[in-house]
Every structure is written in structure tokens, then in C-alpha cells.
Write a protein that holds these residues in place. Structure first.
Motif, mmCIF file in Angstrom:
data_model
loop_
_atom_site.group_PDB
_atom_site.id
_atom_site.type_symbol
_atom_site.label_atom_id
_atom_site.label_comp_id
_atom_site.label_asym_id
_atom_site.label_seq_id
_atom_site.Cartn_x
_atom_site.Cartn_y
_atom_site.Cartn_z
ATOM 1 N N HIS A 78 0.845 -1.191 0.000
ATOM 2 C CA HIS A 78 0.000 0.000 0.000
ATOM 3 C C HIS A 78 0.883 1.245 0.000
ATOM 4 O O HIS A 78 1.844 1.328 0.777
ATOM 5 N N ARG A 79 0.524 2.173 -0.820
ATOM 6 C CA ARG A 79 1.332 3.371 -1.012
ATOM 7 C C ARG A 79 1.496 4.165 0.285
ATOM 8 O O ARG A 79 2.592 4.616 0.618
ATOM 9 N N PHE A 80 0.407 4.303 1.056
ATOM 10 C CA PHE A 80 0.491 5.140 2.258
ATOM 11 C C PHE A 80 1.422 4.530 3.300
ATOM 12 O O PHE A 80 2.077 5.249 4.045
ATOM 13 N N ILE A 81 1.513 3.202 3.362
ATOM 14 C CA ILE A 81 2.432 2.556 4.290
ATOM 15 C C ILE A 81 3.872 2.762 3.844
ATOM 16 O O ILE A 81 4.758 3.117 4.642
ATOM 17 N N LEU A 82 4.142 2.567 2.568
ATOM 18 C CA LEU A 82 5.510 2.643 2.063
ATOM 19 C C LEU A 82 6.088 4.051 2.214
ATOM 20 O O LEU A 82 7.220 4.219 2.677
ATOM 21 N N VAL A 83 5.324 5.061 1.833
ATOM 22 C CA VAL A 83 5.873 6.423 1.818
ATOM 23 C C VAL A 83 6.003 7.004 3.222
ATOM 24 O O VAL A 83 6.829 7.898 3.450
ATOM 25 N N THR A 84 5.201 6.528 4.171
ATOM 26 C CA THR A 84 5.286 7.057 5.526
ATOM 27 C C THR A 84 6.296 6.305 6.387
ATOM 28 O O THR A 84 6.750 6.844 7.411
ATOM 29 N N SER A 123 9.508 6.771 -0.103
ATOM 30 C CA SER A 123 8.950 8.118 -0.233
ATOM 31 C C SER A 123 9.602 8.876 -1.388
ATOM 32 O O SER A 123 8.917 9.545 -2.167
ATOM 33 N N ASN A 124 10.914 8.765 -1.502
ATOM 34 C CA ASN A 124 11.602 9.422 -2.611
ATOM 35 C C ASN A 124 11.197 8.823 -3.955
ATOM 36 O O ASN A 124 11.009 9.541 -4.937
ATOM 37 N N GLN A 125 11.057 7.510 -3.982
ATOM 38 C CA GLN A 125 10.766 6.840 -5.241
ATOM 39 C C GLN A 125 9.333 7.069 -5.701
ATOM 40 O O GLN A 125 9.066 7.180 -6.907
ATOM 41 N N LEU A 126 8.387 7.168 -4.761
ATOM 42 C CA LEU A 126 6.980 7.288 -5.122
ATOM 43 C C LEU A 126 6.484 8.724 -5.158
ATOM 44 O O LEU A 126 5.520 9.017 -5.872
ATOM 45 N N ILE A 127 7.119 9.618 -4.399
ATOM 46 C CA ILE A 127 6.602 10.986 -4.305
ATOM 47 C C ILE A 127 7.627 12.017 -4.763
ATOM 48 O O ILE A 127 7.388 12.773 -5.694
ATOM 49 N N THR A 128 8.792 12.052 -4.090
ATOM 50 C CA THR A 128 9.749 13.128 -4.343
ATOM 51 C C THR A 128 10.206 13.149 -5.798
ATOM 52 O O THR A 128 10.143 14.184 -6.473
ATOM 53 N N TYR A 129 10.677 12.013 -6.292
ATOM 54 C CA TYR A 129 11.173 11.947 -7.663
ATOM 55 C C TYR A 129 10.154 11.345 -8.619
ATOM 56 O O TYR A 129 10.237 11.564 -9.831
ATOM 57 N N GLY A 130 9.204 10.599 -8.107
ATOM 58 C CA GLY A 130 8.169 10.016 -8.948
ATOM 59 C C GLY A 130 8.654 8.788 -9.690
ATOM 60 O O GLY A 130 9.846 8.512 -9.804
ATOM 61 N N TYR A 186 4.525 -2.812 8.293
ATOM 62 C CA TYR A 186 3.114 -2.814 8.681
ATOM 63 C C TYR A 186 2.917 -2.985 10.188
ATOM 64 O O TYR A 186 1.941 -2.464 10.733
ATOM 65 N N SER A 187 3.796 -3.721 10.844
ATOM 66 C CA SER A 187 3.565 -4.047 12.250
ATOM 67 C C SER A 187 4.530 -3.382 13.215
ATOM 68 O O SER A 187 4.246 -3.300 14.410
ATOM 69 N N GLY A 188 5.698 -2.950 12.730
ATOM 70 C CA GLY A 188 6.681 -2.341 13.613
ATOM 71 C C GLY A 188 7.593 -3.332 14.291
ATOM 72 O O GLY A 188 8.380 -2.946 15.163
ATOM 73 N N THR A 189 7.532 -4.601 13.916
ATOM 74 C CA THR A 189 8.398 -5.625 14.495
ATOM 75 C C THR A 189 8.548 -6.760 13.501
ATOM 76 O O THR A 189 7.672 -6.960 12.641
ATOM 77 N N VAL A 190 9.662 -7.501 13.606
ATOM 78 C CA VAL A 190 9.846 -8.664 12.743
ATOM 79 C C VAL A 190 9.152 -9.889 13.313
ATOM 80 O O VAL A 190 9.056 -10.926 12.638
ATOM 81 N N ASN A 191 8.638 -9.800 14.535
ATOM 82 C CA ASN A 191 7.903 -10.903 15.149
ATOM 83 C C ASN A 191 6.406 -10.730 14.930
ATOM 84 O O ASN A 191 5.603 -10.837 15.860
#
Length: 350
Positions: free
Chosen positions: A135-141, A147-154, A187-192
Motif C-alpha cells: 500500500h502506497r500510504f504505508i511505504l511512503v510514511t 517516499s523518494n521513489q513514489l513521491i519526491t522523484y516520482g 506494517y507491524s513495527g516488528t519482525v515478530n
């Protein structure tokens, strides 16, 4: 009911096509929002107060009140206190996000792991090793790199209306197992986040992937788990030599674990730590503190020469006998290796 108009106060610098609803097998089609400047018009049959509460819940996890209290078993949480209630809500949100990722619900980004392979004609061709949906919102935040690849530079190629954005990542350093744990961490903030575990090679790949995506927190977590859980402390790898000598009383090799898994993994850790793209001081320092075992005979001659120089530099009257005994034990292990295996190692220059 008239269409609801809300001014979110955000000026999106990227094309409007990226903000359109992504196709999904889990939902029906709905009217796309119209955008005029910074004003977003959303044709929804909602009451303004309810939609405002939904936005508040989306950003803060609060605001919907008793309407969704049954999801958290509010009666039991009230007795445990607000801190436990907040922790339960965070855990519930973590599970919901992981479910959304695994089920591809509303996914609008396709991540492709690509690598070069040699074709029959001898030329290099690009091959897709694996595909992940996100999901775009997860990746860029969560990742500055995304964020650079999807928004800053496109993106180099703008996706068609209704099509997911395509992001390509090199393999290596990315591998399918490492990408799985990296996305799960986003997505979860942990590898567990699941019962699935990873091996030593995957841990190395996650470290490299975290560096590539500029995820320092992921790197720190996997780095700590690698040393403490998979290598049983790695001879106090986080301590410098002076402090290590103080707590061990100058007895070389006495401050760490000598179990079979550690003896098998430590040479591989040393090779990884000295790689030009890694140069990990802690892993290299801890791996060099283990006394020689049969597994070290598989290292390259250059690496073994470096180990000998390190032993000579830190040899003292207190640890000289332990080093000699360890060298004698290592020679016995080398002579116990079958002649065929020893010959192959010699032929490779090991």
C-alpha cells in the motif's frame, strides 16, 4: 443528501491518478473523489459528524467511541487501566494492518524483485524473482527510500488509471524471504509479526535491505536479535577490547558461547561483517573473539591471515596457554576432516 466537501488542507504534489481508488477483488467500485486544487470532494452518503470521527480514528486510533468498543472487549480493559487498553488497541491495529497486507486488501503498489541472469546466448537479462503487493500510504510514511521513489522523484512510468504503481528493487540485496520480513516490519513495527522465523542468511539479507531502504530501526532490531538470540551474545560483541579483557580477566575465548550452532555460524558472520558493503564493527569484533574451530578452515586465506594477526596482536601472558590449547584442538579437527574434503579445499586455495 448533498455531496460532502472537506478541505483537508493538504496540497498533494503527485498526479491525481495516484490518489484514485485501486482495484481490488474485495470491494465494489465506488465514485472516485474529484480534486480541485487543495479541495477534495468525496461523494459519500455519510453524515459529516460520522465522517469526521472516521478521519480522527484513521489518524489517531480514537474517536469512534462505543460504536466499535466491542472489538476491544472494553469492559475487561477498563479494569486493567488505560495503559493496557492502549496496548491492546495497538496490538489490534498491528494485526489489522498485517491482515490488510497479506490479503492484498486495497493494495495499490506492486513491488518486483529483479536480478540479472545469464541467457543461453551469454547476454545479461533482467528477471523478476518475486512480486509483493503493498500500500502506497504505508511505504511512503515508513521508508524514506520509498517516499523518494513514489513521491519526491516520482516513478519513471506513470501507471494507467486504476492500475497499481510498479516499484522495482534489486536482488540482491533483496531476497523474497527478506522482503517478506521487511514489509511485515513496515506494517507491524516488528519482525515478530508472525510465527515464521528466519535463518542466518535471511538475517544478513534483512540487514542489507534495511540499509537500502534507510530503515535504521529495522536494522537495529535484526542486528540485536542476530547477536543476542542467534549467536548467544557473540562474545560480548558490543564491548570494546579493553572492557572485554576486563570482564574476562584476559582469558581469551572465555566470554562467549561455544555451542555447535555458534561455532558453525561465527565464520559466516565474520565473512559477512568484512564485506565492503557491510563493514559491521560489532559483528566483526565478536566473531574474531571466538577461538579457532574446524569451521574457520573454510575461510579464505586472506581472512585467516587477518585472524592470525589479530591473535598475535592481543596475545598476553594470561591467554597464551588458552590460545595454544585451542590451536592444538583445531589441528586435531583439521586432521579429522576426510582427505577428499581437505583436497578440495586446498584446490580452491582455502
Amino acid at each position: 443528501m448533498p455531496a460532502l466537501s472537506l478541505n483537508l488542507g493538504v496540497d498533494f504534489p503527485y498526479p491525481a491518478s495516484f490518489r484514485s481508488g485501486s482495484p481490488s477483488h474485495f470491494r465494489s467500485a465506488f465514485p472516485a473523489p474529484s480534486v480541485i486544487g487543495s479541495l477534495t470532494r468525496i461523494p459519500l452518503a455519510h453524515k459529516p459528524a460520522l465522517f469526521a470521527n472516521e478521519l480522527e480514528h484513521l489518524y489517531t486510533g480514537k474517536g469512534l467511541g462505543e460504536a466499535f468498543a466491542f472489538l476491544f472487549n472494553a469492559n475487561e480493559q477498563a479494569a486493567d487501566g488505560d495503559a493496557d487498553a492502549d496496548e491492546t488497541r495497538i496490538d489490534k491495529l498491528r494485526k489489522d494492518l498485517v491482515f490488510m497486507w497479506r490479503s492484498r486488501l486495497y493494495s495499490n503498489v506492486k513491488i518486483e524483485l529483479t536480478g540479472e541472469v545469464q541467457s543461453a546466448s551469454g547476454s545479461s537479462e533482467e528477471e523478476t524473482a518475486a512480486i509483493f503487493w503493498s500500500h502506497r500510504f504505508i511505504l511512503v510514511t515508513r521508508s524514506p527510500c520509498f517516499s523518494n521513489q513514489l513521491i519526491t522523484y516520482g516513478l519513471k512510468t506513470t501507471p494507467a488509471l486504476g492500475e497499481p504503481a510498479r516499484v522495482r528493487l534489486p536482488s540482491p540485496p533483496f531476497t523474497p524471504p527478506a522482503m517478506h520480513f521487511t514489509l511485515g516490519y513496515l506494517y507491524s513495527g516488528t519482525v515478530n509479526f508472525s510465527n515464521r522465523s528466519y535463518d542466518l542468511d535471511t538475517a544478513f539479507a534483512i540487514l542489507c535491505s534495511a540499509d537500502y531502504l534507510q530503515l535504521q530501526s529495522l536494522h537495529d532490531e535484526v542486528h540485536a536479535r542476530l547477536i543476542q538470540e542467534m549467536l548467544h551474545g557473540l562474545f560480548h560483541a558490543f564491548l570494546d577490547f579493553a572492557e572485554y579483557e576486563r570482564i574476562t580477566g584476559g582469558r581469551w575465548g572465555s566470554g562467549g558461547c561455544h555451542c555447535r550452532p555458534c561455532a558453525h555460524r561465527t565464520p559466516r558472520v565474520l565473512l559477512f561483517s568484512v564485506h565492503p558493503d557491510v563493514q559491521n564493527t560489532y559483528l566483526q569484533r565478536g566473531a574474531r573473539r571466538m577461538l579457532c574451530t574446524a569451521e574457520f578452515s573454510t575461510l579464505s586465506q586472506k581472512t585467516k591471515d587477518g585472524l592470525v594477526c589479530g591473535f598475535a596482536k592481543h596475545t598476553t601472558p594470561l591467554n597464551v596457554f588458552s590460545l595454544l590449547f585451542a590451536a592444538q584442538a583445531a589441528l586435531r579437527d583439521v586432521w579429522a576432516v576426510p582427505f577428499a574434503i581437505w583436497s578440495r579445499r586446498r584446490a580452491r586455495g582455502d
